[in-house]
Design a protein around this motif. Sequence first.
Motif, short mmCIF file in Angstrom:
data_model
loop_
_atom_site.label_atom_id
_atom_site.label_comp_id
_atom_site.label_asym_id
_atom_site.label_seq_id
_atom_site.Cartn_x
_atom_site.Cartn_y
_atom_site.Cartn_z
N LEU A 159 69.28 30.04 22.96
CA LEU A 159 69.85 29.76 21.64
C LEU A 159 71.32 30.15 21.60
O LEU A 159 72.16 29.42 21.06
CB LEU A 159 69.10 30.53 20.55
CG LEU A 159 67.77 29.95 20.05
CD1 LEU A 159 67.10 30.93 19.09
CD2 LEU A 159 67.99 28.60 19.37
N VAL A 160 71.63 31.30 22.17
CA VAL A 160 73.02 31.76 22.21
C VAL A 160 73.87 30.82 23.06
O VAL A 160 74.96 30.40 22.65
CB VAL A 160 73.10 33.21 22.76
CG1 VAL A 160 74.55 33.60 23.04
CG2 VAL A 160 72.48 34.18 21.77
N ASP A 202 75.38 23.44 11.23
CA ASP A 202 74.09 22.83 10.87
C ASP A 202 72.97 23.44 11.70
O ASP A 202 71.86 23.68 11.19
CB ASP A 202 74.14 21.32 11.10
CG ASP A 202 75.11 20.62 10.15
OD1 ASP A 202 75.43 21.21 9.09
OD2 ASP A 202 75.56 19.51 10.47
N PHE A 203 73.25 23.68 12.97
CA PHE A 203 72.25 24.25 13.87
C PHE A 203 71.86 25.66 13.42
O PHE A 203 70.68 26.00 13.35
CB PHE A 203 72.82 24.28 15.30
CG PHE A 203 71.92 24.88 16.33
CD1 PHE A 203 70.77 24.24 16.74
CD2 PHE A 203 72.21 26.12 16.89
CE1 PHE A 203 69.93 24.78 17.71
CE2 PHE A 203 71.39 26.69 17.85
CZ PHE A 203 70.25 26.01 18.26
N ALA A 211 69.03 20.12 24.17
CA ALA A 211 69.15 20.70 22.83
C ALA A 211 70.48 20.31 22.19
O ALA A 211 70.53 19.95 21.01
CB ALA A 211 69.02 22.22 22.90
N ILE A 212 71.54 20.36 22.97
CA ILE A 212 72.86 19.99 22.45
C ILE A 212 72.87 18.51 22.06
O ILE A 212 73.45 18.13 21.04
CB ILE A 212 73.95 20.30 23.49
CG1 ILE A 212 74.16 21.82 23.56
CG2 ILE A 212 75.27 19.62 23.14
CD1 ILE A 212 75.00 22.29 24.71
N ALA A 213 72.22 17.69 22.87
CA ALA A 213 72.14 16.26 22.54
C ALA A 213 71.47 16.06 21.19
O ALA A 213 71.93 15.28 20.35
CB ALA A 213 71.38 15.51 23.63
N PHE A 214 70.34 16.77 20.95
CA PHE A 214 69.66 16.70 19.65
C PHE A 214 70.60 17.15 18.54
O PHE A 214 70.72 16.50 17.50
CB PHE A 214 68.41 17.58 19.64
CG PHE A 214 67.15 16.86 20.06
CD1 PHE A 214 66.64 15.82 19.31
CD2 PHE A 214 66.48 17.23 21.21
CE1 PHE A 214 65.49 15.16 19.68
CE2 PHE A 214 65.31 16.58 21.60
CZ PHE A 214 64.82 15.54 20.83
N ALA A 215 71.27 18.27 18.75
CA ALA A 215 72.16 18.83 17.71
C ALA A 215 73.30 17.87 17.38
O ALA A 215 73.64 17.67 16.21
CB ALA A 215 72.70 20.18 18.16
N GLU A 250 65.25 19.72 15.45
CA GLU A 250 64.64 19.36 16.73
C GLU A 250 65.30 20.13 17.87
O GLU A 250 64.64 20.54 18.83
CB GLU A 250 64.76 17.85 16.97
CG GLU A 250 64.03 17.00 15.95
CD GLU A 250 62.56 17.32 15.86
OE1 GLU A 250 61.98 17.83 16.84
OE2 GLU A 250 61.97 17.09 14.79
N ALA A 251 66.60 20.32 17.77
CA ALA A 251 67.33 21.07 18.82
C ALA A 251 66.80 22.49 18.91
O ALA A 251 66.49 23.00 19.99
CB ALA A 251 68.83 21.08 18.50
#
Length: 432
Positions: free
Chosen positions: A273-274, A290-291, A248-252, A259-260
């Motif tokens: 999420l947290v 942004d996330f 998820a971090i990679a997507f963000a 996508e993340a």
Amino acid sequence: MVIDEIIETVETIPDPYLRATTYAKIAERLAKINDKRFKFVFIKAIETSKNIEDPVKVMKALLSIGYSMAKSGLKTSKKVYQRVVEDSKSLPAPIRDELMALAARYMLGLGEINEAIYYASEIKSEGLRDAVLLQIIRRNTALIGSEKVKVAYRIRKSKMALEMIHSEPFRSKALIEIMKSYFLMGSYENGINVIKEIGLREWAKYAFKEALFFLKEYGVLERYVIPLKELSKELVEKFGEDFKIELAIAFALTGEPFEAADLIRKLDGKELLVEASLRLLDVSPKHLADFIRTLNDREAAVVGKAVMNRFLEKPEDGDWEVVRAIWERTGNEEVMVKMVRYSLLRGDVEGAMRVAERIRSERLRSIALADIAHSLLKLGNVSRAIDVALEVRDRRFSSILMAEILLSAADTEIEKKVIANGTAKGLNGKKA
């Protein structure tokens, strides 16, 4: 000094190894300017190498001479290398391994990938062999990036070298190079599929992030979101549940916050999420903002509480863009109270007031206004602190707050009247 004198002066170098290799390097330079004397000088280099007493140094000198000969376009350079291969077979494995690694690197310098792989395959030490093969694959990838020709051929050579790599982290690193090669070729799905073969979690994470950056840079990321999501599920199965955060971090971080967030929603819920948000805060607050803007109200409230708690604990970690994003995405009033407190910690009383005005819960609004009143009181603005206290709707809470403000104001005034010897004066100027 003219060329003939330079050639003659080489003979004065005492060390035969340096004498031989110097002849070869001069010959290489003469070949570049089409000076016919270069072949004669190469012969001098070969003859001088025979004067070296240490057999290992003889072979190292021949490898250096052979390299210069190849750079000069002489095909006989290969015979020099073949001679070293044969002569070195009687040497102990560690010494021969060093010679074969040197030969492979010389070939790599010449762009001779096939020859480099051959010499690397002669190395017995697994660690050294794998390190050299990785160098070869990296060089091959670089050539793909610069040449843009014979790409499929070069990928085949890299895969051939990969088959001989058995230890980690060399194999995982080599797979990343092959992934990049496929991407440079335009075979994006094949590149994505290579990541599945990576055996180490750390390098799988790195490869996934590199893939996202590459595909985004080439403007094709949207076309490959589905295979990337499928890959992410496989990587989670392979490396464990906590790998979801890495993906998820990679997507963000590649500018794909939707996508993340979607990845975390599909793989699991709010706790992740947290965790992802706090990790992003440590790495890149801009991407965290942004996330957060991709989250719904409930998600933003959960994330907002955790992030604002971090900001209250460590105001120096605070980021106004992140706070703004939380403000935009959630109407949760508990989060707003935290925003009020953070604004006051940063000295923004007006911002705190704007947030407090949006709070409808009498209890939470009272808490927020009490914080603002106390902050104003510390700033010495008693009249405005009283005005804020009067806005508190709960009469009992308002009364307690007003009493506290007035007593504090009285204490402040009394302190102002303390004289040098510590005795307070009354209003008539006499000692109390």
